[in-house]
Write a protein that holds these residues in place. Sequence first.
Motif, PDB file in Angstrom:
ATOM      1  N   VAL A  13       7.698   6.166   6.619  1.00 38.35           N
ATOM      2  CA  VAL A  13       6.540   7.022   6.388  1.00 38.35           C
ATOM      3  C   VAL A  13       6.177   7.234   8.259  1.00 38.35           C
ATOM      4  O   VAL A  13       6.781   6.765   9.072  1.00 38.35           O
ATOM      5  N   GLU A  14       5.421   8.328   8.378  1.00 35.62           N
ATOM      6  CA  GLU A  14       5.005   8.871   9.559  1.00 35.62           C
ATOM      7  C   GLU A  14       3.877   7.528  10.116  1.00 35.62           C
ATOM      8  O   GLU A  14       3.279   6.996   9.480  1.00 35.62           O
ATOM      9  N   VAL A  15       3.878   7.326  11.484  1.00 34.77           N
ATOM     10  CA  VAL A  15       3.257   6.555  12.271  1.00 34.77           C
ATOM     11  C   VAL A  15       2.699   7.077  13.324  1.00 34.77           C
ATOM     12  O   VAL A  15       3.291   7.661  14.261  1.00 34.77           O
ATOM     13  N   LEU A  16       1.135   7.234  13.346  1.00 39.44           N
ATOM     14  CA  LEU A  16       0.326   7.488  14.725  1.00 39.44           C
ATOM     15  C   LEU A  16      -0.137   6.369  15.099  1.00 39.44           C
ATOM     16  O   LEU A  16      -0.986   5.739  14.563  1.00 39.44           O
ATOM     17  N   VAL A  26       3.257  -1.589  12.560  1.00 42.72           N
ATOM     18  CA  VAL A  26       4.025  -0.116  12.808  1.00 42.72           C
ATOM     19  C   VAL A  26       5.438  -0.293  12.376  1.00 42.72           C
ATOM     20  O   VAL A  26       6.034   0.705  12.034  1.00 42.72           O
ATOM     21  N   ASP A  27       6.195  -1.349  12.837  1.00 43.07           N
ATOM     22  CA  ASP A  27       7.513  -1.693  12.339  1.00 43.07           C
ATOM     23  C   ASP A  27       7.887  -1.287  10.937  1.00 43.07           C
ATOM     24  O   ASP A  27       8.715  -0.941  10.600  1.00 43.07           O
ATOM     25  N   ILE A  28       6.858  -1.876  10.160  1.00 40.84           N
ATOM     26  CA  ILE A  28       7.054  -2.117   8.596  1.00 40.84           C
ATOM     27  C   ILE A  28       6.981  -0.751   8.234  1.00 40.84           C
ATOM     28  O   ILE A  28       7.896  -0.386   7.364  1.00 40.84           O
ATOM     29  N   ALA A  29       5.762  -0.087   8.716  1.00 36.25           N
ATOM     30  CA  ALA A  29       5.571   1.380   8.406  1.00 36.25           C
ATOM     31  C   ALA A  29       6.695   2.294   8.519  1.00 36.25           C
ATOM     32  O   ALA A  29       7.160   3.169   7.691  1.00 36.25           O
ATOM     33  N   ASP A  48       2.371  14.720  -0.220  1.00 34.97           N
ATOM     34  CA  ASP A  48       3.512  15.450   0.396  1.00 34.97           C
ATOM     35  C   ASP A  48       3.965  14.667   1.765  1.00 34.97           C
ATOM     36  O   ASP A  48       4.742  15.127   2.297  1.00 34.97           O
ATOM     37  N   ARG A  49       2.949  13.824   2.218  1.00 39.29           N
ATOM     38  CA  ARG A  49       3.093  13.446   3.491  1.00 39.29           C
ATOM     39  C   ARG A  49       2.178  11.827   3.470  1.00 39.29           C
ATOM     40  O   ARG A  49       1.060  11.923   3.008  1.00 39.29           O
ATOM     41  N   ILE A  50       2.766  11.092   4.024  1.00 34.65           N
ATOM     42  CA  ILE A  50       2.232   9.740   4.229  1.00 34.65           C
ATOM     43  C   ILE A  50       1.934   9.385   5.709  1.00 34.65           C
ATOM     44  O   ILE A  50       3.051   9.295   6.325  1.00 34.65           O
ATOM     45  N   LEU A  51       0.773   9.225   6.055  1.00 33.92           N
ATOM     46  CA  LEU A  51       0.732   8.890   7.620  1.00 33.92           C
ATOM     47  C   LEU A  51      -0.185   7.574   7.721  1.00 33.92           C
ATOM     48  O   LEU A  51      -1.334   7.554   7.286  1.00 33.92           O
ATOM     49  N   THR A  99       0.838  -1.303  -0.084  1.00 31.74           N
ATOM     50  CA  THR A  99      -0.044  -0.020  -0.192  1.00 31.74           C
ATOM     51  C   THR A  99       0.826   1.154   0.111  1.00 31.74           C
ATOM     52  O   THR A  99       0.622   2.383  -0.862  1.00 31.74           O
ATOM     53  N   ILE A 100       1.915   1.186   0.838  1.00 28.62           N
ATOM     54  CA  ILE A 100       2.821   2.453   0.900  1.00 28.62           C
ATOM     55  C   ILE A 100       3.560   2.754  -0.251  1.00 28.62           C
ATOM     56  O   ILE A 100       3.819   3.726  -0.894  1.00 28.62           O
ATOM     57  N   ASP A 101       3.898   1.428  -0.974  1.00 33.05           N
ATOM     58  CA  ASP A 101       4.618   1.442  -2.147  1.00 33.05           C
ATOM     59  C   ASP A 101       3.846   1.965  -3.192  1.00 33.05           C
ATOM     60  O   ASP A 101       4.412   2.804  -4.254  1.00 33.05           O
ATOM     61  N   SER A 102       2.564   1.449  -3.355  1.00 37.66           N
ATOM     62  CA  SER A 102       1.706   2.267  -4.326  1.00 37.66           C
ATOM     63  C   SER A 102       1.811   3.703  -4.219  1.00 37.66           C
ATOM     64  O   SER A 102       1.587   4.410  -5.159  1.00 37.66           O
TER      65      SER A 102
END
Length: 372
Positions: free
Chosen positions: A75-78, A67-70, A53-56, A41-44
């Motif tokens: 990328v930012e993780v909340l 969480v660890d993979i993100a 401009d930002r991926i959260l 998903t992040i790769d796409s």
Amino acid sequence: MQLSNDLQQSSPPQMAEKSRPPARVIAIIPAHNEEIGIAQTIDSLRRQTQSPDRILVAADNCTDGTVDIAKAMGVEVLETWENTAKKAGALNQALATVLPCLQPSDVVLMMDADSRLNHDFVAAGMAYFKHWPMRGGISGSYVAADHPSNVALLQKIEYTQGLRTVHRRAGRIHVLSGAATMFTVEALRKVADMRGSNVIPGEKGLVYDECSLTEDYELTVALKRVGFDPRCAIDCVVVTDVMPTWHEWMIQRLRWQRGTLETLFTYGFVEHTRKAWAVQTWTYFRTIIPLLTLMTWVYALTFEGVAFYPIWLLAIPVFMLDQLLATWNAGPKARIYATLIVPLWVYETYQSVVYWKALRLALQGGEKEWLT
């Protein structure tokens, strides 16, 4: 890139002020134990012709490696706190951190952690907003991912036929797809400001209604209530995973249908829900047509003479051809299933049972259960 004809004909372009800075795109991915698909998903998003401009990633009560993979992908993780409202709560917490620092013309892309975007999804969506900002929301054209199970294939057929209908209606949609939808900040803020009023139910200040089982459908109705005209874009394609088993499919559809009904009960019969009420009425009436047909035949065979006219058999190949054409984009095996008719009849029969169970649960009320 060409804008699809359905949106080109909708309204005249609105020119942005030259002094206005370029709109930013913020991507938010709600995720609960999505370690299997979160990287794709992040790769796409990273492979977009116009990168966000930002991926959260809004990691909601994750107990796996999400969480660890993100974080490893940069990328930012909340990580949500004290969230009991599932996906809607995770999205609200993420939006609370990003909306205050955005301009009204900026765009927020919300997408599921089991979905992948085509490479120009963001660029196409931004082009729509540039010309028609009052859309408020641009939904992706959802395509079912391939899976070897029969129920997954039937869902692929369903998605393909449904999307064909949406595109024929100039992109007018029942629901902004949770798989991937882009929203203007102006639209999201307006919904949040109007929540808790007689126009939009819920808690003031929240974008998503945390009491809804189908937060994406409820937000679609809310956007229409405050004057926006969301659509589905034919060239914003998102591939999303489907349920691999009948049991998982059933609990997903039960949540979808119950959530839809409860949203309609909450809003009532108002201007922006009247078509939805008509659709639901027809949906439930259609489920009893086979029973009515059977009763008619039993009566006719028992009390009256029945004459057979072979000419009516000509309707069968016509119906088979229609199913074939409607399912063409789903692939060869899907075309065979659709042409045979019987597999789709079984699928729709099972779905009818789910609809009536969802209606019973919606009417009974009581504690709501997140089913998938």
